[in-house]
Design a protein around this motif. Sequence first.
Motif, PDB file in Angstrom:
ATOM      1  N   ALA A 116      -1.667 -10.461  -3.312  1.00 46.76           N
ATOM      2  CA  ALA A 116      -2.553  -9.147  -3.085  1.00 46.76           C
ATOM      3  C   ALA A 116      -3.443  -8.754  -4.239  1.00 46.76           C
ATOM      4  O   ALA A 116      -4.345  -8.162  -4.140  1.00 46.76           O
ATOM      5  CB  ALA A 116      -1.625  -8.061  -2.725  1.00 46.76           C
ATOM      6  N   SER A 117      -2.777  -8.901  -5.541  1.00 42.93           N
ATOM      7  CA  SER A 117      -3.483  -8.741  -6.927  1.00 42.93           C
ATOM      8  C   SER A 117      -3.001  -9.510  -7.985  1.00 42.93           C
ATOM      9  O   SER A 117      -2.315 -10.312  -7.765  1.00 42.93           O
ATOM     10  CB  SER A 117      -3.406  -7.310  -7.132  1.00 42.93           C
ATOM     11  N   GLY A 172      -6.199 -12.192  -1.949  1.00 47.87           N
ATOM     12  CA  GLY A 172      -6.605 -12.204  -0.398  1.00 47.87           C
ATOM     13  C   GLY A 172      -6.192 -13.546   0.104  1.00 47.87           C
ATOM     14  O   GLY A 172      -6.262 -14.017   1.224  1.00 47.87           O
ATOM     15  N   ARG A 194      -0.618  -3.036  -6.034  1.00 44.62           N
ATOM     16  CA  ARG A 194      -0.739  -4.021  -4.958  1.00 44.62           C
ATOM     17  C   ARG A 194       0.337  -5.117  -4.913  1.00 44.62           C
ATOM     18  O   ARG A 194       1.065  -5.558  -4.245  1.00 44.62           O
ATOM     19  CB  ARG A 194      -2.099  -4.449  -4.470  1.00 44.62           C
ATOM     20  N   SER A 254      -7.883 -10.816   7.032  1.00 49.99           N
ATOM     21  CA  SER A 254      -7.828  -9.300   6.849  1.00 49.99           C
ATOM     22  C   SER A 254      -6.576  -9.233   5.758  1.00 49.99           C
ATOM     23  O   SER A 254      -5.504  -9.021   6.031  1.00 49.99           O
ATOM     24  CB  SER A 254      -7.133  -8.776   7.952  1.00 49.99           C
ATOM     25  N   VAL A 311      -5.678  -7.007   3.829  1.00 47.22           N
ATOM     26  CA  VAL A 311      -5.109  -5.512   3.593  1.00 47.22           C
ATOM     27  C   VAL A 311      -4.161  -5.434   4.810  1.00 47.22           C
ATOM     28  O   VAL A 311      -3.268  -4.836   4.646  1.00 47.22           O
ATOM     29  CB  VAL A 311      -6.528  -4.445   3.950  1.00 47.22           C
ATOM     30  N   SER A 312      -4.395  -6.035   5.905  1.00 45.78           N
ATOM     31  CA  SER A 312      -3.516  -5.921   7.069  1.00 45.78           C
ATOM     32  C   SER A 312      -1.938  -6.621   6.768  1.00 45.78           C
ATOM     33  O   SER A 312      -1.163  -6.337   7.147  1.00 45.78           O
ATOM     34  CB  SER A 312      -4.173  -6.760   8.349  1.00 45.78           C
ATOM     35  N   ASN A 334      -1.062  -7.482   3.657  1.00 49.79           N
ATOM     36  CA  ASN A 334      -0.219  -6.447   2.484  1.00 49.79           C
ATOM     37  C   ASN A 334       0.199  -5.430   3.153  1.00 49.79           C
ATOM     38  O   ASN A 334       1.375  -5.113   2.709  1.00 49.79           O
ATOM     39  CB  ASN A 334      -1.526  -6.148   1.485  1.00 49.79           C
ATOM     40  N   ALA A 335      -0.481  -4.800   4.179  1.00 53.98           N
ATOM     41  CA  ALA A 335       0.389  -3.543   4.761  1.00 53.98           C
ATOM     42  C   ALA A 335       1.739  -4.012   5.338  1.00 53.98           C
ATOM     43  O   ALA A 335       2.624  -3.424   5.345  1.00 53.98           O
ATOM     44  CB  ALA A 335      -0.667  -2.875   5.554  1.00 53.98           C
ATOM     45  N   GLN A 361     -11.081   1.780  -4.623  1.00 54.38           N
ATOM     46  CA  GLN A 361     -10.331   2.576  -3.751  1.00 54.38           C
ATOM     47  C   GLN A 361     -11.012   3.768  -3.247  1.00 54.38           C
ATOM     48  O   GLN A 361     -11.209   4.015  -2.137  1.00 54.38           O
ATOM     49  CB  GLN A 361      -8.825   3.170  -4.482  1.00 54.38           C
ATOM     50  N   MET A 416     -13.708   2.476  -0.851  1.00 55.06           N
ATOM     51  CA  MET A 416     -13.103   1.810   0.311  1.00 55.06           C
ATOM     52  C   MET A 416     -12.942   2.869   1.116  1.00 55.06           C
ATOM     53  O   MET A 416     -12.810   2.693   2.471  1.00 55.06           O
ATOM     54  CB  MET A 416     -11.967   1.071  -0.047  1.00 55.06           C
ATOM     55  N   HIS A 417     -12.525   4.052   0.767  1.00 55.22           N
ATOM     56  CA  HIS A 417     -12.176   4.961   1.741  1.00 55.22           C
ATOM     57  C   HIS A 417     -13.212   6.231   1.937  1.00 55.22           C
ATOM     58  O   HIS A 417     -13.217   7.283   2.556  1.00 55.22           O
ATOM     59  CB  HIS A 417     -10.990   6.009   0.860  1.00 55.22           C
TER      60      HIS A 417
END
Length: 546
Positions: free
Chosen positions: A52-53, A70, A91, A130, A132-133, A135-136, A496, A499-500
């Motif tokens: 993730a990082s 990634g 992360r 993805s 992010v998906s 990692n979540a 961050q 991204m938001h």
Amino acid sequence: MIEIDRNIENTTYISLEDMWFKLREISHIKNNLNEWEIRLQFIESHMLIVAASGQGWITVDGQFIELREGSVYVCTPGQLIEAAAYSFDERGFYHLRFDVIGDVESSNNPIQIVKRDSRFPVKGEVIVSSPVSVNALCETICDCFQGEDRLKRFRSQILFQEVLYNILQDALLVQGNDLEAVLEGVKAYIEQHYQQELTIEHLAKVAGISSRHFMRLFKKRYGRSAIDYLTVFRIKQAQQLMRTGGEYRLQDIARHVGYQDDIYFRRKFKQISGIPPATFMRNNRQKIVAYHMFNIGQLIPLQITPCAAPADHPWTDYYQRKYQTDSVLPLSSDDLIKREELRLADPDFIIGIDILVSAEEQAKIKEIAPTFFVPWMENDWRKHLRLIAQFLDKTTVAETWLENYERKARFVSEQVKYTVKDDSLLILRITGDRYNVLGCRSLDTVFYDDLHIVPARGVDRMKPDQQVTPAQLADFDADRLLLILDEDALSKSSWQTLMHSEPWRGLKAVRNGRVDFLPPYPWVEYTAFTHELILDEALKLWRNRA
């Protein structure tokens, strides 16, 4: 490289629908200043590393792989693994162990945990669409798996299946079909058996297709014939032996890499390297200093591993691992100390960059050894390489490398055009609290000039970068975004925030899921070596991906 297993002769095949997957352990490593590692070992269970990082590396059966944000790395029982990771943020990354339980299609074989002969259909690096998906999902799995609530632990197993589904889906998307998996398998076979006598007929048999069909498909996939690929791989192994500094005889090196005819070996070596093997070995004994960071990426294409290089270069460790040398002297950032280190090193040549050092300092450095300061601003990266080669009497090596680069760029351009098509591309780098669109003297030359990808509207290629605000990104109307995020805390905080934000979510590339990532090093460097790496990254990002 992703490997996808096929039905192997004399091996009982377990199809995907006849497998069960049991998560045994999951660790989330984050906010840690110390290096995390897996010591060299044969692993007994299946393993996932979700990056993730951070930065890191892994060797699988002796093959070195740089860990990339990634990506997910799949390892299977029986493989010889060593790994390390560092510089990760909140992360972090995830380390998972799991069992594959197979219901073998035979009345004589009960349900069993698959250990040594893994039938898990994917091995190696998978670039997930993805991150992010994934990692979540891993974060939720951690919370559920490590608690006492039985229902939550049960849920962690369900979510783990979802992680595997995402990985398999992306791996299969990249591979496209079984035929491409076969070609990847043959390429791996060549790398493992390069010391043996390999013929087209034998390799075609390994692939399970006719010789003529195999030759055509391999060249279409990799840009060169299978025998040419074997030759280049053998010569690279020979070069590696020569770099170790051992007193190997040329005929012994030739035999080791698969050549029984010394004259033929010498001819092929010169064809690939640009110089004869004896010259390569003699040049390798020269001590050449990379005075500035960018000089490292200029010397490597000339078959030179510098004897000394800046200690604060983020990839100095990478070069030491890749070229298996621990003899690179790390140079101080203090000019006075640096000069003293160079005097003690007693180099044959020093290579620097003119705009990064004063005329007075240049004169002091030239007193230590013959020195060339690359005229930076008035020349492009190709001219930089040629000028250094001319100074070091390696013009033939430089021209051979450039010919190979142009050939590779044409091949990669053909491979990615089916995915990229006429899409416009914006390259955005986040550094601290600044959002910069990259232009001249950056990796933009590879994407826009060498791969012929269309720049996004409004990209000023005469400037090294254009500082923009999140609101201004929409003006570029880019179909695709390539994002480079620096490693410091402020840069990550800026990402961050972006991204938001509403402007980010409204971008065409974001809405269509066409945002890709590169870490900052070494891709931001304007050098021959790093530009060739970018060609490889472009293939990983866009070949056979929708």
